[in-house]
Design a protein around this motif. Structure first.
Motif, PDB file in Angstrom:
ATOM      1  N   PHE A   1      31.740  -5.360   5.906  1.00 13.22           N
ATOM      2  CA  PHE A   1      30.954  -4.283   5.302  1.00 13.22           C
ATOM      3  C   PHE A   1      31.271  -4.110   3.830  1.00 13.22           C
ATOM      4  CE2 PHE A   1      30.923   0.159   3.879  1.00 13.22           C
ATOM      5  CZ  PHE A   1      29.572   0.443   3.969  1.00 13.22           C
ATOM      6  N   TRP A   2      32.576  -4.075   3.482  1.00 13.34           N
ATOM      7  CA  TRP A   2      32.953  -3.848   2.084  1.00 13.34           C
ATOM      8  C   TRP A   2      32.574  -5.028   1.198  1.00 13.34           C
ATOM      9  CZ3 TRP A   2      33.409   0.797   0.672  1.00 13.34           C
ATOM     10  CH2 TRP A   2      33.941   1.767   1.525  1.00 13.34           C
ATOM     11  N   GLY A   3      32.474  -6.188   1.813  1.00 12.61           N
ATOM     12  CA  GLY A   3      32.006  -7.336   1.037  1.00 12.61           C
ATOM     13  C   GLY A   3      30.554  -7.162   0.625  1.00 12.61           C
ATOM     14  N   TRP A   4      29.714  -6.723   1.587  1.00 12.24           N
ATOM     15  CA  TRP A   4      28.313  -6.456   1.260  1.00 12.24           C
ATOM     16  C   TRP A   4      28.178  -5.302   0.286  1.00 12.24           C
ATOM     17  CZ3 TRP A   4      24.732  -9.805   1.687  1.00 12.24           C
ATOM     18  CH2 TRP A   4      24.734 -10.746   2.730  1.00 12.24           C
TER      19      TRP A   4
ATOM     20  N   PHE B   1      27.300  -4.923  -7.299  1.00 15.18           N
ATOM     21  CA  PHE B   1      27.173  -5.866  -8.413  1.00 15.18           C
ATOM     22  C   PHE B   1      25.708  -6.073  -8.777  1.00 15.18           C
ATOM     23  CE2 PHE B   1      26.879 -10.310  -9.976  1.00 15.18           C
ATOM     24  CZ  PHE B   1      27.623 -10.155 -11.142  1.00 15.18           C
ATOM     25  N   CYS B   2      24.858  -6.191  -7.748  1.00 13.70           N
ATOM     26  CA  CYS B   2      23.415  -6.334  -8.003  1.00 13.70           C
ATOM     27  C   CYS B   2      22.875  -5.095  -8.711  1.00 13.70           C
ATOM     28  CB  CYS B   2      22.663  -6.554  -6.693  1.00 13.70           C
ATOM     29  SG  CYS B   2      22.979  -8.141  -5.897  1.00 13.70           S
TER      30      CYS B   2
ATOM     31  N   PHE C   1      20.726  -2.424 -13.576  1.00  8.85           N
ATOM     32  CA  PHE C   1      20.845  -1.375 -14.586  1.00  8.85           C
ATOM     33  C   PHE C   1      20.885  -1.974 -15.988  1.00  8.85           C
ATOM     34  CE2 PHE C   1      23.556   1.231 -17.352  1.00  8.85           C
ATOM     35  CZ  PHE C   1      22.860   2.434 -17.326  1.00  8.85           C
ATOM     36  N   VAL C   2      21.688  -3.018 -16.156  1.00  9.89           N
ATOM     37  CA  VAL C   2      21.792  -3.662 -17.468  1.00  9.89           C
ATOM     38  C   VAL C   2      20.450  -4.251 -17.884  1.00  9.89           C
ATOM     39  CG1 VAL C   2      22.855  -5.565 -18.747  1.00  9.89           C
ATOM     40  CG2 VAL C   2      24.259  -4.133 -17.247  1.00  9.89           C
ATOM     41  N   GLN C   3      19.764  -4.905 -16.946  1.00  9.17           N
ATOM     42  CA  GLN C   3      18.465  -5.495 -17.268  1.00  9.17           C
ATOM     43  C   GLN C   3      17.435  -4.425 -17.617  1.00  9.17           C
ATOM     44  OE1 GLN C   3      17.514  -7.976 -13.896  1.00  9.17           O
ATOM     45  NE2 GLN C   3      18.672  -9.698 -14.686  1.00  9.17           N
TER      46      GLN C   3
END
Length: 205
Positions: free
Chosen positions: A117-120, A126-127, A132-134
């Motif tokens: 779960f924490w990996g997802w 990150f996505c 947000f940056v884009q």
């Protein structure tokens, strides 16, 4: 009088060697002046043989320039994501995993189910940062579809080599989108990764 002229000459000479302002600040003004000249959708990068201008349902022909820009950005983003996905798929089948997942399988679909779960949560976080940056970059004056690093500020849109480079990226992205669909579908149907299927061990039933 002579001293004044000499001072003016020195100032002019120094100005000649001063760095030019960043192209991004000038790009908006240049494009605003030429906003009346809109590139025909049939002349945009990505129109190439053998299909040429492929728009059988007329989406691009009927769309506004703003909508065309959204279409192009979506195509670029999906294509780039698909290229990374195909590369990641190949690494997974080859048994290359992060050290935190040493026991992950070589079937990418099965390996996705092994991520905790924490990996997802980290993946989605990150996505979200990237989105947000884009979004902030898209607010930049003179932003061009898909140009998140400012490369368009350094390129001449009329340069045939630059247009050819963009067409190659689009075509590679289109191929990767089809390839990723094929990889997912074929792995889901046969239950084995592509490398296993290539050895002749895969069976449909």
């Amino acid at each position: 009088m002579v001293k004044s002229l000499a001072l003016a000459a020195m100032v002019a000479s120094a100005a000649a060697f001063a760095p030019a302002p960043f192209m991004g600040t000038r790009l908006a003004a240049v494009k605003a002046a030429s906003s009346a000249v809109t590139m025909s959708v049939k002349e945009m990068p990505g129109v190439s043989a053998p299909l040429g201008f492929f728009d059988p349902l007329g989406f691009a022909s009927k769309a506004s320039p703003e909508t065309i820009t959204k279409y192009r950005e979506s195509e670029l983003r999906h294509g780039r994501t698909a290229m990374l996905a195909v590369l990641g798929w190949a690494f997974t089948e080859a048994g290359c995993h992060l050290p935190v997942f040493p026991n992950a399988g070589t079937n990418p679909l099965a390996a996705a189910g092994q991520v905790p779960f924490w990996g997802w949560a980290q993946i989605f976080a990150f996505c979200g940062v990237i989105e947000f940056v884009q979004a902030k970059i898209r607010e930049r004056p003179g932003f061009q579809a898909g140009d998140y690093i400012g490369s368009g500020d350094l390129m001449d849109e009329g340069d045939d080599q630059w247009k050819s480079f963009q067409t190659k990226e689009l075509n590679n992205g289109r191929l990767a989108m089809l390839a990723s669909i094929g990889l997912i579908g074929q792995t889901a149907i046969f239950g084995q990764n592509i490398l296993e299927q290539s050895t002749g061990k895969a069976t449909l039933f």
